[in-house]
Design a protein around this motif. Structure first.
Motif, PDB file in Angstrom:
ATOM      1  N   TYR A  28       0.845  -1.190   0.000  1.00 51.47           N
ATOM      2  CA  TYR A  28       0.000   0.000   0.000  1.00 51.47           C
ATOM      3  C   TYR A  28       0.886   1.246   0.000  1.00 51.47           C
ATOM      4  CZ  TYR A  28       0.565   0.029   5.164  1.00 51.47           C
ATOM      5  OH  TYR A  28       1.060   0.049   6.450  1.00 51.47           O
ATOM      6  N   LEU A  43      -4.412   0.364  -2.130  1.00 53.40           N
ATOM      7  CA  LEU A  43      -4.610  -0.517  -0.974  1.00 53.40           C
ATOM      8  C   LEU A  43      -4.155  -1.942  -1.242  1.00 53.40           C
ATOM      9  CD1 LEU A  43      -8.076   0.377   0.598  1.00 53.40           C
ATOM     10  CD2 LEU A  43      -5.836   1.426   0.979  1.00 53.40           C
ATOM     11  N   ASP A  44      -3.915  -2.655  -0.138  1.00 49.29           N
ATOM     12  CA  ASP A  44      -3.692  -4.092  -0.128  1.00 49.29           C
ATOM     13  C   ASP A  44      -4.765  -4.688   0.775  1.00 49.29           C
ATOM     14  OD1 ASP A  44      -2.914  -6.702   0.363  1.00 49.29           O
ATOM     15  OD2 ASP A  44      -0.875  -6.216   1.004  1.00 49.29           O
ATOM     16  N   THR A  45      -5.741  -5.356   0.186  1.00 44.81           N
ATOM     17  CA  THR A  45      -6.837  -5.925   0.975  1.00 44.81           C
ATOM     18  C   THR A  45      -6.714  -7.434   1.141  1.00 44.81           C
ATOM     19  OG1 THR A  45      -8.269  -6.207  -0.963  1.00 44.81           O
ATOM     20  CG2 THR A  45      -8.399  -4.100   0.203  1.00 44.81           C
ATOM     21  N   ARG A  49      -6.084  -8.949   6.061  1.00 39.69           N
ATOM     22  CA  ARG A  49      -7.515  -9.075   6.358  1.00 39.69           C
ATOM     23  C   ARG A  49      -7.812 -10.196   7.339  1.00 39.69           C
ATOM     24  NH1 ARG A  49     -11.370 -11.107   1.730  1.00 39.69           N
ATOM     25  NH2 ARG A  49     -10.548  -9.376   0.467  1.00 39.69           N
ATOM     26  N   THR A 109      -8.129  -4.258   5.977  1.00 42.06           N
ATOM     27  CA  THR A 109      -6.828  -3.654   5.666  1.00 42.06           C
ATOM     28  C   THR A 109      -5.795  -3.812   6.765  1.00 42.06           C
ATOM     29  OG1 THR A 109      -7.493  -1.537   6.615  1.00 42.06           O
ATOM     30  CG2 THR A 109      -7.969  -1.889   4.273  1.00 42.06           C
ATOM     31  N   GLN A 145      -2.657  -0.039   8.155  1.00 44.72           N
ATOM     32  CA  GLN A 145      -3.005   0.477   6.838  1.00 44.72           C
ATOM     33  C   GLN A 145      -4.253   1.361   6.919  1.00 44.72           C
ATOM     34  OE1 GLN A 145      -3.812  -1.149   2.244  1.00 44.72           O
ATOM     35  NE2 GLN A 145      -3.844  -2.586   3.933  1.00 44.72           N
ATOM     36  N   GLU A 146      -5.208   0.988   7.772  1.00 46.09           N
ATOM     37  CA  GLU A 146      -6.411   1.800   7.926  1.00 46.09           C
ATOM     38  C   GLU A 146      -6.062   3.183   8.471  1.00 46.09           C
ATOM     39  OE1 GLU A 146     -10.163   1.552  10.851  1.00 46.09           O
ATOM     40  OE2 GLU A 146     -10.046  -0.134   9.420  1.00 46.09           O
ATOM     41  N   GLN A 161      -8.222  -0.237  -5.287  1.00 46.90           N
ATOM     42  CA  GLN A 161      -8.266  -1.439  -4.458  1.00 46.90           C
ATOM     43  C   GLN A 161      -8.917  -2.580  -5.228  1.00 46.90           C
ATOM     44  OE1 GLN A 161     -11.394  -2.492  -2.205  1.00 46.90           O
ATOM     45  NE2 GLN A 161     -12.291  -1.790  -4.141  1.00 46.90           N
TER      46      GLN A 161
END
Length: 551
Positions: free
Chosen positions: A326, A340-342, A346, A370, A374-375, A394
């Motif tokens: 991210y 983003l990296d979801t 997670r 996230t 990251q959030e 994303q």
């Protein structure tokens, strides 16, 4: 948030293996798994560049073209851009047909396509430990400028690529043109859309995941139906080891249409699941049937091969099974792109994954898409943003998406519908930060969607908080259709859904000072090459007044 299956001990062991330190120092592995881990380690344990085996080897003298995988650029900044290539004389063989050792390449970047006005030039080393890939960060460039670049290895010159830097952070920019792409299963069709994409006039391309698929590719290339000798048998297996993933990237990157798109535009990439394994969640394999220590070895191999084969900067270089993907890019005062990296952080999908009836656990505030770090990074970035458009690049569908117009409708547990508390936190954070023009760009679903993001999903008249543009796939899912099988049911179940289309292609987005426009571009077939490009639909959203309307 650190998943319970992703402890410091597991991360350290996988890091030691991928950095060539062996498995003898991994005490967490049960004795019965030592042999399995050792085999996995041998598949992708190598020394790091600069160690004795690499330094002592003699560079090969090329008698055939080593630039069979093309060139690429990525992550443009105002004064720099990342240039990539990977040497392979025989790309469908382990190691690309090259011996161990390092190769010195010359490079140059110029103001013109004829390379008559060279802006920078120099040398860079391709190491066999990184599968002879090159990640060259060229600095000292002018902002908002088109450049042309190329590499030389011996007597061979690479194809020329075209890239462009970003505008200065404080510059007034009247327009940014981009394309969103995703999901390119080699075995399900030709990359025809990329040939058309190469002809677009764009500032950048956002790749939203599923650059490759871990599934086996048979001798005929699946839907591509090769004749003659076909593909080697080594592709006819699921990717698990570093060698598997490297070879799969070589297969994909040997595609001429994909090479053309990379040579034409700088790419900004993030992954989804298939670059590693379908629907994995953090340190847990799909379905949870594989012990975490084994899956992290696979994830480490997948992440390393991803970095080796993409135009990514050094901060994205993985450490074992961890990779900071991210990141944030700016295009003057007009646009901020948060990538983003979801997948990596997670919480596990609930209720067995897939389309399921919602339950009370969905609203657990501890569930995250996230991860906490990251959030916070995203929300802080919105607080500090002065951009007209805040674009969230994303992977999976962000808007609520019910599968039927009924009280007992199901939701997709792999999308943001499986993490509604996390989605609420992001939308609330955007509102608190005063983000008036939120645009979410999405991949994954193999169809095109256009959504309004609502304050209350059950009230179509509630405030619109932003828009979501989900691009269709490049080839995944085969030819598709204009109206997918569930078109009417999905449309009636989701009144905030403005468009739903099932052909292959990509989406161009033009961000202006007063409005943004999305054009959904499609091809009629991918099981046959050369299909023409058409525009299935176009929508605009006004700055300061979110909501999509057809053009």
């Amino acid at each position: 948030m650190t998943p319970a299956t992703h402890t410091p001990e597991l991360r350290a062991a996988a890091r030691r293996i991928t950095e060539g330190w062996g498995v003898r120092t991994a005490p967490y592995l049960p004795r019965r798994r030592l042999v399995t881990a050792a085999v996995a380690a041998l598949a992708f344990a190598t020394d790091l560049p600069g160690t004795a085996p690499d330094a002592a080897a003699e560079a090969p003298k090329f008698t055939v073209n080593p630039f069979t995988l093309g060139v690429a650029s990525g992550d443009p900044k105002p004064d720099s851009v990342l240039l990539w290539t990977r040497l392979a004389t025989r790309p469908y063989e382990p190691g690309g047909g090259l011996p161990k050792g390092r190769v010195t390449l010359q490079w140059e970047i110029a103001h013109d396509a004829r390379f008559g006005r060279v802006a920078r030039r120099g040398e860079v080393t391709a190491h066999s430990e990184l599968d002879h890939s090159v990640h060259l960060e060229v600095k000292g460039l002018d902002n908002d400028r088109v450049y042309h670049y190329r590499f030389r290895a011996g007597d061979w010159i690479s194809p020329a690529g075209r890239t462009r830097t970003a505008p200065a952070r404080t510059a007034r920019v009247t327009e940014v043109r981009l394309a969103a792409v995703s999901c390119q299963a080699y075995h399900e069709g030709y990359f025809t859309a990329y040939r058309h994409l190469a002809d677009e006039d764009l500032h950048l391309v956002l790749h939203l995941g599923d650059y490759l698929y871990e599934h086996r590719v048979n001798k005929t290339g699946g839907a591509r139906a090769y004749t003659g000798r076909g593909l080697p048998a080594l592709f006819d297996r699921e990717t698990r080891t570093l060698e598997d993933y490297r070879l799969r990237y070589a297969l994909y990157r040997s595609d001429a249409d994909l090479q053309a798109a990379h040579a034409a535009h700088p790419f900004v990439l993030t992954w989804d699941d298939h670059e590693t394994e379908n629907n994995y969640a953090a340190g847990r394999a799909e379905g949870g049937g594989v012990p975490p220590e084994e899956f992290l070895l696979r994830r480490a191999a997948a992440y390393r091969a991803y970095w080796e084969n993409q135009p990514l900067r050094l901060p994205q270089k993985p450490k074992g099974p961890d990779m900071r993907l991210y990141r944030r890019l700016h295009y003057g005062r007009l646009a901020q792109f948060d990538v983003l990296d979801t997948r990596q952080y997670r919480s596990d999908q609930l209720y067995g994954d897939g389309w399921q009836l919602p339950g009370p656990e969905l609203d657990d505030p501890a569930r995250t898409m996230t991860g906490a770090e990251q959030e916070r990074w995203l929300l802080d970035g919105w607080q500090n943003s002065a951009a007209t458009w805040n674009v969230l690049a994303q992977q999976v569908t962000f808007a609520r998406r019910r599968d039927a117009p009924a009280a007992d409708a199901r939701l997709d547990m792999d999308s943001w519908d499986g993490y509604p508390a996390a989605r609420r936190r992001l939308l609330a954070g955007a509102a608190t930060a005063g983000v008036d023009n939120l645009m979410v760009l999405t991949g994954d679903v193999h169809v095109a969607y256009a959504f309004d993001l609502k304050a209350d999903w059950d009230d179509p008249a509630s405030r619109t908080l932003g828009t979501e543009i989900a691009t269709t796939s490049i080839s995944s899912g085969g030819d598709g259709s204009d109206r997918p099988a569930r078109h009417d049911r999905i449309t009636r179940a989701n009144p905030h859904l403005r468009f739903f289309h099932g052909r292959r292609g990509y989406t161009t987005v033009t961000l202006g000072e007063r409005r943004a426009r999305a054009d959904f571009k499609t091809v009629a077939t991918v099981t046959e090459p050369g299909a023409p490009l058409t525009t299935a639909a176009s929508f605009v959203t006004e700055a300061g007044a979110p909501g999509l309307r057809p053009v």
